[in-house]
Scaffold this motif. Structure first.
Motif, PDB file in Angstrom:
ATOM      1  N   GLU A  60      -4.053  -4.020  -2.715  1.00  0.00           N
ATOM      2  CA  GLU A  60      -2.854  -4.851  -2.532  1.00  0.00           C
ATOM      3  C   GLU A  60      -2.057  -4.372  -1.319  1.00  0.00           C
ATOM      4  O   GLU A  60      -1.525  -5.193  -0.551  1.00  0.00           O
ATOM      5  N   ARG A  61      -1.973  -3.052  -1.163  1.00  0.00           N
ATOM      6  CA  ARG A  61      -1.241  -2.497  -0.025  1.00  0.00           C
ATOM      7  C   ARG A  61      -1.937  -2.859   1.293  1.00  0.00           C
ATOM      8  O   ARG A  61      -1.292  -3.219   2.278  1.00  0.00           O
ATOM      9  N   GLU A  62      -3.258  -2.778   1.302  1.00  0.00           N
ATOM     10  CA  GLU A  62      -4.021  -3.125   2.503  1.00  0.00           C
ATOM     11  C   GLU A  62      -3.869  -4.604   2.836  1.00  0.00           C
ATOM     12  O   GLU A  62      -3.767  -4.973   4.011  1.00  0.00           O
ATOM     13  N   GLN A  63      -3.855  -5.446   1.823  1.00  0.00           N
ATOM     14  CA  GLN A  63      -3.679  -6.884   2.056  1.00  0.00           C
ATOM     15  C   GLN A  63      -2.303  -7.180   2.643  1.00  0.00           C
ATOM     16  O   GLN A  63      -2.156  -8.066   3.499  1.00  0.00           O
ATOM     17  N   ALA A  64      -1.302  -6.448   2.187  1.00  0.00           N
ATOM     18  CA  ALA A  64       0.053  -6.629   2.729  1.00  0.00           C
ATOM     19  C   ALA A  64       0.090  -6.227   4.207  1.00  0.00           C
ATOM     20  O   ALA A  64       0.788  -6.861   5.015  1.00  0.00           O
ATOM     21  N   ARG A 106       2.617   2.155  -8.534  1.00  0.00           N
ATOM     22  CA  ARG A 106       3.241   1.175  -7.656  1.00  0.00           C
ATOM     23  C   ARG A 106       4.389   1.798  -6.866  1.00  0.00           C
ATOM     24  O   ARG A 106       4.602   1.473  -5.696  1.00  0.00           O
ATOM     25  N   GLU A 119      11.596  -4.606  -2.057  1.00  0.00           N
ATOM     26  CA  GLU A 119      10.620  -4.333  -3.111  1.00  0.00           C
ATOM     27  C   GLU A 119      10.891  -2.990  -3.779  1.00  0.00           C
ATOM     28  O   GLU A 119      10.801  -2.854  -5.009  1.00  0.00           O
ATOM     29  N   GLU A 135       1.038   2.607 -14.343  1.00  0.00           N
ATOM     30  CA  GLU A 135       1.100   1.570 -13.304  1.00  0.00           C
ATOM     31  C   GLU A 135       2.416   1.639 -12.536  1.00  0.00           C
ATOM     32  O   GLU A 135       2.452   1.459 -11.313  1.00  0.00           O
ATOM     33  N   ILE A 185      -6.880  -0.481  -7.115  1.00  0.00           N
ATOM     34  CA  ILE A 185      -6.422  -1.871  -7.146  1.00  0.00           C
ATOM     35  C   ILE A 185      -5.117  -2.013  -6.357  1.00  0.00           C
ATOM     36  O   ILE A 185      -4.939  -2.932  -5.547  1.00  0.00           O
ATOM     37  N   ILE A 186      -4.205  -1.085  -6.585  1.00  0.00           N
ATOM     38  CA  ILE A 186      -2.914  -1.125  -5.884  1.00  0.00           C
ATOM     39  C   ILE A 186      -3.109  -0.833  -4.398  1.00  0.00           C
ATOM     40  O   ILE A 186      -2.410  -1.394  -3.544  1.00  0.00           O
ATOM     41  N   SER A 203       2.796   3.785  -4.169  1.00  0.00           N
ATOM     42  CA  SER A 203       2.344   2.912  -3.092  1.00  0.00           C
ATOM     43  C   SER A 203       3.499   2.499  -2.182  1.00  0.00           C
ATOM     44  O   SER A 203       3.371   2.474  -0.956  1.00  0.00           O
TER      45      SER A 203
END
Length: 332
Positions: free
Chosen positions: A284-288, A116, A91, A112, A280-281, A119
């Motif tokens: 997404e990091r926590e979900q990963a 990203r 990534e 953004e 928001i990002i 992150s």
């Protein structure tokens, strides 16, 4: 065998092994082709293929059996980390490649992109922290248990030697005539002394087994193999740390290059937009991270602090150098 001969022999063995591996890979690929399968295997290592990604380690049936019972096996845990690390590196490389081809230089896009990348740097720093923590834990285990295990092996060898000596004395005593009273008495005293030593060694051996949390010699041998695997996996972690550190440096440099290229009149807008998309990002990091079996919240927070502190320090240093150059130019 002298050193030169040994070196030649080692090279010949290495060449032969590589040839065997190539022949095996060819056979497997032919079988896959016959079955009309698209998958292919190679005998070459990741390094020989020029891949930065780390290969996984052999897990074995015992580790997988523990996993099926709901018990986290170290080797399986290491492979999960390696797969997650490889995904993160892919990534990050994709982001860096995208940054080198930036066409849409709008405030929203730059903000953004920076967020990203930030992150990804946080995740990379997090992996590095977790890696070091795991390596330290395994190192402490090995350093603590290895001397105990060595002591166990030494006591076990002493016990075997004493028992062998006792058996030999018993054989010698049995062949003596009943009339050889003095010799028989001396051997009996030696056998009795050895019996006491053997009992002491058995008691010491049992105590060491208890300290190792092992029930018998078989478990002690398996525990020794476990320590060997921990040392092997520490080497794997060290390789990962080297890659993480290198990628973190590359990513940070790229982040600062973009940040330094922002026009002064756009800086405030980029900052505001970045602040808006950061939560928001972060989600997404926590979900990963939810896909991982163990998440260290403290390490995540520390990683975020380290990345931001490093970016800020490097940014200030770059501004200082830029200011010095500007003053020098004006003086000229």
């Amino acid at each position: 065998m002298d050193k030169s001969a040994f070196k030649s022999y080692s090279q010949a063995v290495a060449t032969a092994v590589l040839d065997w591996r190539e022949a095996w890979a060819d056979a497997v690929n032919r079988a896959l082709e016959e079955k009309q399968q698209s998958a292919r295997v190679t005998h070459l290592s990741h390094a020989a293929l020029g891949l930065d990604e780390q290969p996984t380690v052999h897990e074995g049936s015992q580790a997988r059996s523990l996993e099926l019972q709901g018990i986290k096996a170290d080797r399986c845990e290491l492979n999960r980390q390696i797969r997650a690390d490889n995904k993160l590196l892919r990534e990050l490389k994709a982001q860096l490649a995208k940054l080198s081809k930036v066409v849409e230089n709008t405030v929203e896009h730059i903000a953004e992109t920076l967020e990203r990348l930030r992150s990804s740097l946080i995740m990379l720093q997090y992996r590095l922290l977790v890696n070091r923590k795991r390596a330290d834990t395994w190192k402490r285990q090995v350093n603590y248990y290895r001397p105990i295990l060595q002591d166990y092996h030494a006591v076990t060898q002493q016990l075997a030697d004493k028992k062998s000596e006792q058996e030999n004395l018993q054989v010698n005593r049995n062949v003596l005539s009943p009339l050889q009273i003095n010799q028989r008495r001396q051997l009996a005293e030696q056998i009795a002394a050895l019996t006491e030593e053997i009992e002491e060694l058995r008691s010491r051996q049992a105590m060491i087994l208890h300290n190792l949390d092992c029930k018998n010699n078989g478990e002690a041998k398996r525990f020794g193999s476990y320590l060997d695997k921990l040392e092997e996996m520490q080497e794997k972690l060290a390789t990962q740390r080297e890659i993480h550190t290198q990628q973190l440096s590359i990513g940070t440099k790229q982040y600062l290059e973009i940040e330094n290229a922002i026009h002064a009149e756009d800086a405030a807008a980029v900052y505001q937009q970045g602040t808006a998309v950061r939560p928001i990002i972060a989600v997404e990091r926590e979900q990963a991270l939810l896909h991982e079996s163990r998440v260290d919240d403290a390490a995540i927070q520390l990683a975020e602090q380290l990345v931001d502190a490093k970016n800020k320090y490097s940014y200030n240093k770059a501004n200082q150098r830029s200011t010095v150059r500007s003053r020098t130019d004006r003086a000229r």
